[in-house]
Design an enzyme around this catalytic site. Structure first.
Site, PDB file in Angstrom:
ATOM      1  N   ASP A  41     -20.149  66.974  82.360  1.00 48.71           N
ATOM      2  CA  ASP A  41     -20.466  66.514  83.704  1.00 48.71           C
ATOM      3  C   ASP A  41     -21.442  65.351  83.550  1.00 48.71           C
ATOM      4  OD1 ASP A  41     -20.301  68.164  86.699  1.00 48.71           O
ATOM      5  OD2 ASP A  41     -21.647  66.435  86.539  1.00 48.71           O
ATOM      6  N   ASP A  59     -20.371  60.432  81.480  1.00 50.13           N
ATOM      7  CA  ASP A  59     -19.861  59.735  82.655  1.00 50.13           C
ATOM      8  C   ASP A  59     -18.360  59.531  82.449  1.00 50.13           C
ATOM      9  OD1 ASP A  59     -19.236  57.902  84.647  1.00 50.13           O
ATOM     10  OD2 ASP A  59     -21.168  56.860  84.456  1.00 50.13           O
ATOM     11  N   GLY A  81     -15.809  64.076  89.094  1.00 49.58           N
ATOM     12  CA  GLY A  81     -15.683  62.988  90.063  1.00 49.58           C
ATOM     13  C   GLY A  81     -16.368  63.324  91.372  1.00 49.58           C
ATOM     14  N   TYR A 143     -11.940  59.493  99.713  1.00 46.63           N
ATOM     15  CA  TYR A 143     -11.893  60.636  98.786  1.00 46.63           C
ATOM     16  C   TYR A 143     -10.457  61.176  98.706  1.00 46.63           C
ATOM     17  CZ  TYR A 143     -12.310  65.556  97.408  1.00 46.63           C
ATOM     18  OH  TYR A 143     -12.115  66.783  96.824  1.00 46.63           O
TER      19      TYR A 143
HETATM   20  C1  15L Z   1     -12.798  69.366  99.392  1.00 41.54           C
HETATM   21  O1  15L Z   1     -11.944  68.702  98.790  1.00 41.54           O
HETATM   22  C2  15L Z   1     -14.242  69.296  99.040  1.00 41.54           C
HETATM   23  O2  15L Z   1     -14.439  68.904  97.699  1.00 41.54           O
HETATM   24  C3  15L Z   1     -14.954  70.584  99.333  1.00 41.54           C
HETATM   25  O3  15L Z   1     -16.343  70.348  99.227  1.00 41.54           O
HETATM   26  C4  15L Z   1     -14.616  71.152 100.718  1.00 41.54           C
HETATM   27  O4  15L Z   1     -15.227  70.373 101.690  1.00 41.54           O
HETATM   28  C5  15L Z   1     -13.106  71.226 100.923  1.00 41.54           C
HETATM   29  O5  15L Z   1     -12.452  70.061 100.507  1.00 41.54           O
HETATM   30  C6  15L Z   1     -12.778  71.471 102.409  1.00 41.54           C
HETATM   31  O6  15L Z   1     -12.388  70.532 103.099  1.00 41.54           O
HETATM   32  O7  15L Z   1     -12.951  72.589 102.842  1.00 41.54           O
END
Ligand code: 15L
Length: 281
Positions: A41, A59, A81, A143
């Site tokens: 990590d 990294d 990530g 994201y």
């Molecule tokens: C995700 O992809 C996130 O990484 C996690 O922290 C949650 O927020 C999850 O989705 C979600 O939307 O419940």
């Protein structure tokens, strides 16, 4: 008679994102199953190192470092990530370049990858939609977009280089579902760990997409490739209705879409997009 351990089981497993919530859970639970883990990590590992595990701070943007740490691994759990909605520049390095580095390492090591994709690749579908794994993607931000890229990267490495992947579109991995959205997206810790274990045990997986959710009757999702890896979730949010029903926010955007609050971040449309962007006109 005692079975001799399979050679695959003896090789180390690389876990990226080991210091995150899911990484820490996997580190503890997989070590308890006897797996030999190489944890990494960009942040320090906050827990005591589990048995048979090593940790290297790294990294994902460091291509040579990723290549070195993957050496000798035949199974890579890529959970590293950025895991929240962030500006594009914050996501670009770790999620796009970093995932590319992981797949290059997997190609060289002939390793299978479990890729932590997300509900946010389809986050802009309304909650009333029922989706199969081959639905068009509707990412709900940078994201989700980076996770869609990761899925496509996996597909390309499978088709061109025969790198196998299990792409888990993870919903919400939590001890318990605590609001109405989680009744649809909840993935229990036990189901999560068994999904990973099945992903390792399966003979061949190709490039399999699995919805990462327990057996929730309110699920947003239907068909996927779980039969390919032999995974069956055992838990269900149906057993937690009382604690979660009626728990909603006053954020109309978040409550309308599968992606929840991620959709609301930097949402500038006046109103909502068409319910079915992909219906024939
Ligand atoms: C995700 O992809 C996130 O990484 C996690 O922290 C949650 O927020 C999850 O989705 C979600 O939307 O419940």
């Amino acid at each position: 008679m005692k079975e001799s351990p399979s050679p695959m089981i003896d090789r180390p497993v690389l876990l990226t994102g080991a210091s995150g919530l899911l990484g820490r859970l996997l580190a503890a639970r997989l070590a308890a199953l006897g797996w030999r883990l190489r944890l990494t990590d960009v942040k320090d590992f906050p827990d005591a190192l589990p048995r048979n595990a090593s940790f290297t701070q790294l990294d994902l943007e460091d291509r040579a470092g990723v290549s070195a740490i993957a050496e000798g691994c035949d199974f890579i759990l890529h959970f590293g990530g950025v895991s929240t909605e962030q500006p594009f520049e914050a996501i670009l390095g770790p999620n796009l370049r970093g995932t590319f580095h992981i797949y290059e390492a997997a190609r060289r090591e002939k390793a299978r990858v479990v890729y932590a994709s997300s509900v946010h690749v389809v986050g802009l579908y309304e909650r009333s939609a029922k989706l199969d794994h081959d639905c068009p993607l509707r990412p709900d931000g940078y994201y989700g977009l980076s996770k869609a890229y990761g899925e496509m990267l996996a597909r390309m490495y499978w088709e061109k280089h025969e790198v196998e992947s299990v792409l888990i579109r993870i919903g919400s991995t939590l001890p318990k579902p605590t609001n109405e959205r989680f009744l649809s997206t909840w993935l229990s810790h036990d189901d999560f760990v068994s999904l990973i274990a099945c992903g390792r045990k399966a003979e061949r997986v190709g490039c399999a997409i699995v919805w990462g959710a327990s057996d929730n009757s309110r699920s947003f999702w239907r068909q996927d490739a779980r039969h390919v890896i032999g995974w069956t979730p055992r838990d269900s949010s149906d057993d937690h209705l009382a604690a979660a029903l009626g728990k909603v926010t006053d954020d109309a955007v978040a409550e309308r879409f599968q992606g929840g609050v991620f959709v609301s971040v930097d949402y500038t449309r006046d109103g909502f997009p068409p319910s079915d962007m992909y219906a024939p006109v």
